[in-house]
Enzyme design. Structure first.
Site, short mmCIF file in Angstrom:
data_model
loop_
_atom_site.label_atom_id
_atom_site.label_comp_id
_atom_site.label_asym_id
_atom_site.label_seq_id
_atom_site.Cartn_x
_atom_site.Cartn_y
_atom_site.Cartn_z
N SER A 142 0.86 -1.19 0.00
CA SER A 142 0.00 0.00 0.00
C SER A 142 0.89 1.24 0.00
O SER A 142 2.04 1.18 0.48
CB SER A 142 -0.87 0.02 1.26
OG SER A 142 -1.48 1.29 1.43
N TYR A 155 -1.58 -0.91 10.19
CA TYR A 155 -1.69 -1.23 8.75
C TYR A 155 -0.39 -0.85 8.03
O TYR A 155 0.17 -1.64 7.27
CB TYR A 155 -2.88 -0.45 8.20
CG TYR A 155 -3.18 -0.67 6.73
CD1 TYR A 155 -3.92 -1.76 6.31
CD2 TYR A 155 -2.76 0.24 5.77
CE1 TYR A 155 -4.22 -1.96 4.97
CE2 TYR A 155 -3.06 0.06 4.42
CZ TYR A 155 -3.80 -1.05 4.04
OH TYR A 155 -4.08 -1.23 2.70
N1 LIG Z 1 -8.77 -0.24 -1.81
C1 LIG Z 1 -7.72 0.52 -1.56
O1 LIG Z 1 -7.80 1.75 -1.64
C2 LIG Z 1 -6.40 -0.12 -1.16
C3 LIG Z 1 -5.29 0.74 -1.04
C4 LIG Z 1 -4.05 0.20 -0.68
C5 LIG Z 1 -3.94 -1.17 -0.48
N2 LIG Z 1 -5.04 -1.98 -0.59
C6 LIG Z 1 -4.85 -3.41 -0.35
O2 LIG Z 1 -5.41 -4.17 -1.40
C7 LIG Z 1 -5.78 -5.46 -0.91
C8 LIG Z 1 -7.18 -5.77 -1.36
O3 LIG Z 1 -8.05 -4.79 -0.82
P1 LIG Z 1 -9.48 -4.41 -1.43
O4 LIG Z 1 -9.53 -2.94 -1.47
O5 LIG Z 1 -9.74 -5.22 -2.65
O6 LIG Z 1 -10.39 -4.87 -0.18
P2 LIG Z 1 -11.72 -5.76 -0.10
O7 LIG Z 1 -12.16 -5.64 1.32
O8 LIG Z 1 -12.66 -5.38 -1.18
O9 LIG Z 1 -11.19 -7.24 -0.38
C9 LIG Z 1 -10.35 -7.90 0.54
C10 LIG Z 1 -10.64 -9.39 0.49
O10 LIG Z 1 -9.75 -10.05 1.41
C11 LIG Z 1 -10.51 -11.04 2.07
N3 LIG Z 1 -9.90 -11.40 3.35
C12 LIG Z 1 -9.90 -10.70 4.51
N4 LIG Z 1 -9.29 -11.38 5.47
C13 LIG Z 1 -8.89 -12.56 4.93
C14 LIG Z 1 -8.21 -13.71 5.43
N5 LIG Z 1 -7.84 -13.81 6.71
N6 LIG Z 1 -7.95 -14.73 4.58
C15 LIG Z 1 -8.36 -14.66 3.28
N7 LIG Z 1 -9.02 -13.63 2.76
C16 LIG Z 1 -9.29 -12.59 3.58
C17 LIG Z 1 -11.90 -10.45 2.23
O11 LIG Z 1 -12.87 -11.46 2.49
C18 LIG Z 1 -12.07 -9.74 0.90
O12 LIG Z 1 -12.65 -10.61 -0.05
C19 LIG Z 1 -5.58 -5.41 0.61
O13 LIG Z 1 -4.34 -6.04 0.94
C20 LIG Z 1 -5.51 -3.93 0.91
O14 LIG Z 1 -4.76 -3.66 2.07
C21 LIG Z 1 -6.27 -1.48 -0.93
#
Ligand SMILES: NC(=O)c1ccc[n+]([C@@H]2O[C@H](COP(=O)([O-])OP(=O)(O)OC[C@H]3O[C@@H](n4cnc5c(N)ncnc54)[C@H](O)[C@@H]3O)[C@@H](O)[C@H]2O)c1
Length: 253
Positions: A142, A155
């Site tokens: 991130s 985080y």
């Molecule tokens: N959306 C953003 O702005 C953003 C920015 C920076 C980083 N990220 C990173 O991107 C990644 C995906 O995020 P997203 O935005 O798609 O979020 P999201 O919440 O839409 O999807 C995350 C998924 O991870 C799954 N998950 C959670 N805990 C879990 C576990 N213990 N085992 C297996 N699966 C698990 C959830 O069920 C969900 O399907 C994450 O690592 C997040 O930190 C997102």
């Protein structure tokens, strides 16, 4: 087709970035193992891929549990005969909370999923790739790893850790045809982003709110395309990179 005939394992593929990346890999010819704790969402991802003519299977996986991660990798070997790409993407945002009031249990949960989860993926993923002639690992970090995003202490710590493990892995397996890279999403419109937007920072810190330099917001497809490139042979000389996909957020003064 950039990944035709390859097998990709994608965690957190029931939602957001993981789901879109699973769809993108399938469109580009890969067999996809959809891994997530959320069975309903994961099966929906598989259904969507199959309806579009692709090949995917779901495996219920908690990335913080070693036995689950081991069987996730085994699913790829047994169902599709190998593993070429592993996208360690599952993650949680945890509470929006400054250090003085951050609960220890909440810290432990963020660490177990975001940091230990990636560690376990790298452990069992590299074991299988060493046997299978190589592969590409991509970890989701991130921008919070490289910028002070208020209220995200735990985080940010986990995502900095992901960057560190990515660099170490790149060197450890550089002679084994295993590449290890990370993507650093900026502000991407997903369910996580919607949840995070509902969490309000303390008034005294609101002037530190982050925004991207480019107008608008990124979509999950922006991350999926970077992950597609890094997992494809186009990136065959790229390893150890921590790639921001953030509309210039990290370049701000
Ligand atoms: N959306 C953003 O702005 C953003 C920015 C920076 C980083 N990220 C990173 O991107 C990644 C995906 O995020 P997203 O935005 O798609 O979020 P999201 O919440 O839409 O999807 C995350 C998924 O991870 C799954 N998950 C959670 N805990 C879990 C576990 N213990 N085992 C297996 N699966 C698990 C959830 O069920 C969900 O399907 C994450 O690592 C997040 O930190 C997102």
């Amino acid at each position: 087709m950039l990944v035709k005939g390859k097998t990709a394992v994608i965690t957190g593929a029931a939602s957001g970035i993981g789901r879109t990346t699973a769809e993108t890999y399938a469109e580009q010819g890969a067999n996809v193992v959809v891994a997530d704790v959320d069975r309903e969402g994961g099966e929906k991802t598989v259904e969507g891929i199959e309806e579009a003519g692709g090949d995917a299977t779901f495996v219920e996986t908690d990335v913080s549990v070693a036995a689950d991660v081991e069987s996730m990798i085994l699913t790829a070997l047994e169902t599709f005969g190998g593993i070429d790409v592993l996208f360690n993407n599952a993650g949680i945002e945890g509470p929006l909370c400054e250090f003085d009031s951050y609960e220890e249990d909440a810290f432990d949960r963020v660490v177990s999923i975001n940091l230990k989860g990636v560690f376990l993926g790298m452990k069992y993923g590299t074991q299988a790739m060493l046997e299978d002639g190589g592969g590409a690992i991509i970890n989701t970090s991130s921008v919070a790893a490289d910028a002070g995003v208020i209220g995200r202490g735990a985080y940010a710590g986990t995502k900095s850790g992901v960057n560190g493990m990515t660099r170490v892995g790149a060197i450890e397996y550089a002679t084994d045809n295993i590449r290890v890279n990370a993507v650093l999403p900026g502000i991407i419109e997903t369910p996580m982003h919607e949840r995070a937007a509902d969490q309000k920072p303390a008034d005294r810190l609101s002037r530190y709110a982050v925004s991207e330099s480019m107008p608008g917001k990124g979509g999950p497809e922006d991350i999926a395309n970077a992950v597609l490139f890094l997992g494809s042979d186009l990136a065959k000389r790229i390893t150890g990179v921590t790639l921001p996909v953030d509309g210039g957020l990290l370049q701000q003064p």
